[in-house]
Design an enzyme around this catalytic site. Structure first.
Site, PDB file in Angstrom:
ATOM      1  N   SER A 181       0.804  -1.226   0.000  1.00  0.00           N
ATOM      2  CA  SER A 181       0.000   0.000   0.000  1.00  0.00           C
ATOM      3  C   SER A 181       0.833   1.270   0.000  1.00  0.00           C
ATOM      4  O   SER A 181       0.308   2.334  -0.285  1.00  0.00           O
ATOM      5  CB  SER A 181      -0.948   0.000   1.196  1.00  0.00           C
ATOM      6  OG  SER A 181      -0.275  -0.360   2.383  1.00  0.00           O
ATOM      7  N   HIS A 209      -5.385  -4.135  -1.797  1.00  0.00           N
ATOM      8  CA  HIS A 209      -5.346  -3.081  -2.832  1.00  0.00           C
ATOM      9  C   HIS A 209      -5.486  -3.641  -4.244  1.00  0.00           C
ATOM     10  O   HIS A 209      -5.479  -2.872  -5.200  1.00  0.00           O
ATOM     11  CB  HIS A 209      -4.052  -2.280  -2.727  1.00  0.00           C
ATOM     12  CG  HIS A 209      -4.044  -1.328  -1.582  1.00  0.00           C
ATOM     13  ND1 HIS A 209      -4.643  -0.085  -1.645  1.00  0.00           N
ATOM     14  CD2 HIS A 209      -3.564  -1.451  -0.325  1.00  0.00           C
ATOM     15  CE1 HIS A 209      -4.497   0.522  -0.488  1.00  0.00           C
ATOM     16  NE2 HIS A 209      -3.855  -0.280   0.341  1.00  0.00           N
ATOM     17  N   LYS A 240     -12.075  -1.046  -0.610  1.00  0.00           N
ATOM     18  CA  LYS A 240     -11.205  -0.294  -1.516  1.00  0.00           C
ATOM     19  C   LYS A 240     -11.812  -0.301  -2.914  1.00  0.00           C
ATOM     20  O   LYS A 240     -12.797   0.370  -3.149  1.00  0.00           O
ATOM     21  CB  LYS A 240      -9.781  -0.822  -1.412  1.00  0.00           C
ATOM     22  CG  LYS A 240      -9.206  -0.366  -0.063  1.00  0.00           C
ATOM     23  CD  LYS A 240      -7.843  -0.847   0.269  1.00  0.00           C
ATOM     24  CE  LYS A 240      -7.439  -0.228   1.613  1.00  0.00           C
ATOM     25  NZ  LYS A 240      -6.523  -1.020   2.367  1.00  0.00           N
TER      26      LYS A 240
HETATM   27  C1  LIG Z   1      -6.522  -1.179   3.801  1.00  0.00           C
HETATM   28  C2  LIG Z   1      -5.857  -2.452   4.098  1.00  0.00           C
HETATM   29  C3  LIG Z   1      -6.384  -3.329   5.042  1.00  0.00           C
HETATM   30  C4  LIG Z   1      -7.548  -2.963   5.894  1.00  0.00           C
HETATM   31  O1  LIG Z   1      -8.744  -3.036   5.186  1.00  0.00           O
HETATM   32  P1  LIG Z   1     -10.028  -2.276   5.762  1.00  0.00           P
HETATM   33  O2  LIG Z   1     -11.156  -2.948   5.117  1.00  0.00           O
HETATM   34  O3  LIG Z   1      -9.871  -0.839   5.390  1.00  0.00           O
HETATM   35  O4  LIG Z   1      -9.998  -2.465   7.255  1.00  0.00           O
HETATM   36  C5  LIG Z   1      -5.776  -4.543   5.203  1.00  0.00           C
HETATM   37  N1  LIG Z   1      -4.674  -4.885   4.496  1.00  0.00           N
HETATM   38  C6  LIG Z   1      -4.123  -4.044   3.596  1.00  0.00           C
HETATM   39  C7  LIG Z   1      -2.926  -4.483   2.829  1.00  0.00           C
HETATM   40  C8  LIG Z   1      -4.695  -2.806   3.379  1.00  0.00           C
HETATM   41  O5  LIG Z   1      -4.144  -1.981   2.503  1.00  0.00           O
END
Ligand SMILES: *Cc1c(COP(=O)(O)O)cnc(C)c1O
Length: 389
Positions: A181, A209, A240
């Site tokens: 990320s 992502h 996302k």
């Molecule tokens: C954003 C993210 C999460 C968390 O996901 P949410 O649904 O926002 O809690 C977990 N792992 C990675 C790699 C992320 O980028």
């Protein structure tokens, strides 16, 4: 007389002095396409994870229908009586989408990682975790009580050595983000799958992502790299690219059954509203029906990277819609982010503890909603700030 919370005042001052204090802004608009209003200022935002442009509009009718039919809150955790027919349908569709036996819904991606890791590994076990894994993976490793070996970012050779040197554990788990990320890099999932097989380790991959974007059907980087068969548990988020809320795990039925029994963030947390599950069902449908959203986004991301590299920006080795501009110090990142914001662009400054010190960056998150016009405007604005060789 000192107050027992005085240490917090000192701590906040110290963050401020290092350019590390974070403050909330308030968004006064929905996130339609690319523009938002933040603290009253209209901005073209390169800051959202709504990669396919689904969050603000496309899912809303489905949500209305379900709210009218079943109301809002789910009232209980899944095992008590919170697991509704629409949750069950979403889990069925997620398993179909992922091509796995089963899937399980969590309140968030964060909760999915925490629950899955602590269910798969405990005291007496070993976890091998990429140095740039997401905070929720790091916290899952800590909470599990397992011995955690952090291997250098995407370094398959170092991981192999670690696996060779640490064979005395009861069970072993390799865990990685698939698309990182902060730097936009892809994990070498095909090679990790080979190592997992060779060393008889479990392999868990977090596609947060990449779900909805990479691979022929949008399943993620594992599909893109042809590594799906070697992965024992996939984690994804619905929040996302899918524009909704919630996290999920997908894998073989026995893994899913184990999580239902042992993932504490699943067992002890209220099920999402069914309307949220309905939104995710609609986004899964759109991922299938409108593949041009993801292909266009990835094409434009590659074009933008090429233009920025020509301007001499250090983008590292990104090959995705997450495009870092490495600027060095936290202060340099904050300064550039502030200047761009004055010119109408939101590019968040990413600083420690999200990245190691010296690797502060501005992060561009490109989405389907960005028009060629606003991408050109960003490139033109960045030209004025380009690093001189
Ligand atoms: C954003 C993210 C999460 C968390 O996901 P949410 O649904 O926002 O809690 C977990 N792992 C990675 C790699 C992320 O980028």
């Amino acid at each position: 007389m000192a107050h027992p919370l005085d240490w917090i005042t000192a701590g906040l001052h110290s963050l401020e002095n290092q350019g590390l204090r974070r403050k909330l802004s308030t968004r006064n608009s929905s996130y339609l396409g690319q523009t938002i209003q933040l603290d009253g200022q209209d901005l073209i935002a390169f800051a959202s994870n709504d990669y396919l442009g689904l969050a603000a509009e496309a899912l809303v009718p489905a949500v209305h229908r379900v709210i009218d039919a079943v109301g809002w809150g789910s009232g209980a955790s899944p095992l008590i009586c919170g697991h509704g027919a629409i949750h069950a349908e979403l889990e069925r569709q997620l398993a179909l989408f992922e091509g796995t036996d089963g899937a399980l819904l969590f309140p968030s991606g964060f909760a999915a990682n925490l629950g899955a890791i602590t269910a798969l590994a405990g005291r007496g076990d070993a976890i091998y975790s990429d140095a740039k894994n997401h905070a929720s993976i790091i916290d899952g490793c800590r909470l599990s009580g397992a011995t955690t070996f952090v291997f250098p970012h995407r370094d398959v050779t170092a991981l192999r050595q670690l696996l060779e040197d640490s064979s005395a554990f009861r069970r072993r788990l390799i865990v990685t983000d698939s698309l990182f990320s902060m730097d936009g890099n892809l994990a070498p999932l095909d090679k990790l799958a080979e190592l997992a097989e060779q060393f008889h380790a479990m392999l868990m991959v977090d596609e947060a992502h990449a779900t909805g974007l990479f691979g022929k059907d949008g399943r993620g980087v594992a599909q893109h790299l042809g590594a799906e068969d070697g992965i024992h548990l996939r984690i994804g988020t619905l929040s996302k690219a899918l524009g909704s809320i919630g996290g999920f795990a997908a894998g073989s039925q026995r893994v899913i059954d184990w999580l239902v029994n042992r993932a504490r963030s699943y067992v002890f947390s209220t099920a999402l509203p069914e309307a949220a599950a309905a939104a995710s069902l609609e986004s899964l449908r759109l991922v299938r029906a409108e593949p041009h959203r993801r292909t266009q986004l990835l094409e434009r991301s590659a074009q933008l990277c090429a233009q920025l590299r020509q301007q001499n920006w250090d983008l590292g080795t990104t090959s995705s819609q997450i495009i870092p501009l490495y600027v060095g110090t936290p202060q340099a990142a904050v300064d550039l982010s502030t200047k761009l914001r004055q010119q109408g662009f939101l590019l968040p400054a990413i600083r420690p503890p999200s990245v190691p010190s010296g690797e502060s960056l501005l992060r561009i998150s490109l989405t389907y909603g960005h028009t060629p016009h606003s991408i050109d405007a960003l490139v033109a604005t960045l030209e004025a700030h380009r690093p001189r060789p």
